[in-house]
Design a protein around this motif. Structure first.
Motif: not given
Length: 303
Positions: A221-236, A287-295
């Protein structure tokens, strides 16, 4: 001595596992895409005369989609208009009487002024003044009496005006106008069906920007904040497909854990909901599952 070596070996293994868990080998959060779904319902009763949309259609704001039968409302409005005309004609007769009396009152007031001037010049009598004052009082009482008689008519006209406005509002609401840009998710009604106030017609959502709801631990929680850009990944097909995302909301309370947390281990188990806005290129669905990557990922990402 052997015990010390054994413990040292376990410590090295544990440290190695911990290091791997923080070396971007695992996503920081998992979740599913969602969108704000809005159900558009009928605002009046009647037969659905026209309803031009299908599931998957992309609609514009203020786009006309159809209408509900307005013939019963139009007939009722016409009936009220006739009633208003009849009542208004009666009121006009009363108002004309008041107009005549106001004209007499004006003349009487002029005579009163003239007699007062004559009295000043010793050319008039007090009786003449008393007579004209009495005449003025009689005319005022007649006007007041007619106004009292006309009050119910005026109120009835006001009531009809309110009813006409209500019908005009219902006729306006008989038009089905789409309130926002979005994609039709579900269609609940078809033309020629009888609908009613509050009955769902279709469900719509703006899919141009999707929201990924993920859950992160308290330690993250301490590593994220509103407005922060992150990476989102889905299965291809072969590899994970990456998108840029922006954190738009962080829950203020933990979920899936007891409210009273006592030990440090239990506090670590807390998870918080987070929403990430992701621009949809057409591949993202509810409903598509996805992953959140902070880096930030080194691979190319879809904007």
């Amino acid at each position: 001595m052997k015990n010390n070596k054994y413990i040292l070996g376990l410590s090295i293994i544990a440290f190695s596992l911990f290091s791997c868990g923080n070396n971007n080998g695992k996503a920081d959060g998992y979740g599913n895409f969602e969108a704000t779904e809005i159900t558009i319902s009928a605002e009046t009763n009647g037969k659905l005369m026209q309803f031009n949309l299908d599931e998957g259609d992309v609609l514009q704001k203020e786009q006309f989609m159809g209408y509900i039968d307005t013939i019963p409302l139009a007939l009722k409005r016409e009936q009220l208009a006739v009633s208003k005309a009849i009542i208004a004609s009666k009121s006009k007769g009363v108002l004309s009487q008041i107009a005549v009396l106001n004209s007499k009152l004006k003349t009487a007031n002029t005579n009163k002024t003239r007699i007062e001037n004559l009295i000043k010049d010793n050319a008039g009598t007090q009786k003449q003044l008393d007579d004209i004052i009495g005449e003025i009082d009689v005319i005022k009482n007649q006007i007041r009496s007619i106004e009292i008689q006309n009050a119910p008519v005026v109120n009835e006209l006001k009531s009809i005006d309110v009813q006409l406005k209500q019908i005009d509002d219902q006729i306006h609401k008989s038009k089905i106008v789409n309130p926002l840009i979005g994609t039709v998710l579900t269609k609940y009604a078809e033309p020629n069906e009888i609908t009613a106030f509050g009955k769902p017609l279709y469900k719509i959502a703006d899919l141009s920007t999707m929201q990924l709801r993920v859950y992160i631990s308290e330690t993250q929680l301490a590593n994220i904040k509103i407005g922060q850009e992150v990476t989102v990944k889905i299965d291809d097909v072969d590899v994970m497909k990456s998108y840029k995302g922006t954190i738009s909301w962080i829950a203020s309370e933990a979920e899936f854990t007891p409210k009273i947390i006592q030990t440090k281990e239990e506090r670590v188990a807390l998870v918080y909901a987070v929403k990430v806005d992701v621009k949809n290129d057409g591949s993202l669905k509810i409903g598509i599952p996805a992953e959140l990557w902070l880096n930030a990922s080194e691979e190319p990402m879809n904007n």
